[in-house]
Design a protein around this motif. Structure first.
Motif, PDB file in Angstrom:
ATOM      1  N   GLN A  52      -8.783   6.290   1.635  1.00 15.44           N
ATOM      2  CA  GLN A  52      -7.967   4.976   2.402  1.00 15.44           C
ATOM      3  C   GLN A  52      -8.756   5.024   3.706  1.00 15.44           C
ATOM      4  N   VAL A  53      -8.989   5.783   4.097  1.00 14.48           N
ATOM      5  CA  VAL A  53      -9.939   5.688   5.584  1.00 14.48           C
ATOM      6  C   VAL A  53     -11.277   5.156   5.224  1.00 14.48           C
ATOM      7  N   ASP A  83      -3.013  15.341  -0.856  1.00 19.11           N
ATOM      8  CA  ASP A  83      -2.330  14.332   0.488  1.00 19.11           C
ATOM      9  C   ASP A  83      -4.137  14.090   1.101  1.00 19.11           C
ATOM     10  N   ALA A  84      -4.679  14.355   1.474  1.00 16.89           N
ATOM     11  CA  ALA A  84      -5.814  14.974   2.137  1.00 16.89           C
ATOM     12  C   ALA A  84      -6.863  13.818   1.804  1.00 16.89           C
ATOM     13  N   ALA A 107      -0.069   4.551   0.479  1.00 15.67           N
ATOM     14  CA  ALA A 107       0.169   5.631   1.021  1.00 15.67           C
ATOM     15  C   ALA A 107       0.472   5.172   2.401  1.00 15.67           C
ATOM     16  N   ALA A 108      -0.142   4.118   2.564  1.00 13.14           N
ATOM     17  CA  ALA A 108       0.906   3.389   4.435  1.00 13.14           C
ATOM     18  C   ALA A 108       2.297   3.751   4.060  1.00 13.14           C
ATOM     19  N   ALA A 152       3.406   6.681   4.849  1.00 17.79           N
ATOM     20  CA  ALA A 152       3.084   7.321   6.054  1.00 17.79           C
ATOM     21  C   ALA A 152       4.793   6.778   6.875  1.00 17.79           C
ATOM     22  N   TRP A 197      -5.488  10.411   2.043  1.00 18.54           N
ATOM     23  CA  TRP A 197      -5.986   9.030   3.574  1.00 18.54           C
ATOM     24  C   TRP A 197      -7.477   9.530   3.449  1.00 18.54           C
ATOM     25  N   ASP A 229       0.864  -1.204   0.084  1.00 19.78           N
ATOM     26  CA  ASP A 229       0.433  -0.098  -0.135  1.00 19.78           C
ATOM     27  C   ASP A 229       0.885   1.094   0.297  1.00 19.78           C
TER      28      ASP A 229
END
Length: 317
Positions: A208-209, A201-202, A59-60, A63, A205, A57
């Protein structure tokens, strides 16, 4: 992801990252399928689960590497970041091919022969379409002056949708097209760069959430208990056996130092993509699709808990 990745990082790690994103993803899927078969799953179930969770992933990974105050070697960091960005298309192609094979009742390795020409075609077409849309969008952003800065994220987000749709219509990989488009935009003149990066980026996420929320809504607790043992065993097998061994073999073939193998092989976090891919067998009404979906739930959770939670302390150590 590629809005934040410099051209220098892409060039220095493109070879090993592409190897991991193609051969590595297919190898991970195959290795996990063997583990699943040993645990009593049928070959169609085992292969589908292997394909669904075969990619990491982005994004993970971003991060952890950028938000965990880690000092990682540049080559390791760039390899992980580029790999996590470009390995989703291979997982999508594998999953779609297997779902179609099972749905149509194909036996043997006919689907595997199909992949020999569909994978290169989809990757090349997707990359070319993404670069073309990125260059076109860059031209618009640099030539047209908009009355308000809030319209610039609308254009860049539209470029992502356009790249995905155009590549898909041209029998290419829409995911790879979006990544290529982002790379072109992120490594050229970009007005309001800081603001655009924050917006995307927002959005990333939030997406993703949202996918994890959807995963929770689609999972039935009554169906989790019967597959809990198999799901946890597959999650551990992916983290401790399949991913590390395949990564070690891939990087060993291109003679990367042994010190890089541990870091690259352990940062194999699964996230939103397996959740999306796990819905494909359900939508295709494949027998046992609900069981596959709930097994994927355990694999994603185990991946987040074991490799995900241990990356920061192990890397520092």
């Amino acid at each position: 992801g590629w809005l934040n990745t410099a051209r220098r990082s892409i060039r220095s790690s493109l070879g090993p990252a592409c190897l991991l994103a193609t051969v590595g993803v297919a190898g991970t899927a195959g290795a996990l399928a063997i583990i699943g078969r040993l645990l009593g799953l049928s070959w169609p179930e085992a292969l589908l689960i292997g394909a669904i969770v075969s990619s990491t992933d982005a994004a993970a990974v971003f991060a952890v590497l950028r938000g965990g105050s880690l000092r990682v070697k540049d080559k390791v960091r760039s390899t992980l970041e580029v790999e996590s960005c470009v390995n989703d298309p291979m997982a999508v192609i594998l999953t779609v091919a297997l779902v179609e094979s099972v749905r149509l009742g194909q036996t043997g390795g006919s689907w595997a022969w199909t992949l020999l020409y569909t994978v290169p075609i989809q990757q090349v077409v997707g990359g070319l379409v993404g670069v073309g849309v990125g260059l076109f969008t860059r031209l618009i952003l640099t030539r047209v002056r908009l009355s308000t800065g809030g319209l610039y994220p609308v254009i860049t987000l539209s470029a992502a949708f356009l790249a995905f749709g155009a590549a898909t219509l041209a029998f290419g990989s829409g995911f790879l097209a979006v990544f290529a488009c982002g790379a072109v935009l992120g490594n050229g003149p970009l007005p309001f760069r800081a603001g655009l990066v924050r917006v995307h980026d927002a959005v990333a996420w939030m997406s993703q959430v949202s996918m994890f929320l959807i995963l929770g809504l689609l999972v039935f607790p009554s169906q989790l208990l019967p597959v809990a043992g198999v799901g946890q065993a597959l999650g551990l097998g992916l983290a401790l056996r399949a991913r590390p061994q395949v990564v070690a073999l891939c990087l060993h073939t291109i003679r990367r130092p042994l010190s890089e193998l541990g870091g690259v092989s352990w940062v194999g976090i699964r996230g939103a993509v397996p959740i999306i891919l796990a819905t494909f067998p359900v939508m295709a009404q494949i027998p046992g699709a609900e069981r596959i979906f709930h097994i994927v739930f355990f694999i994603v959770v185990v991946s987040a808990l074991i490799p995900g939670a241990s990356i920061v302390p192990l890397t520092r150590k």
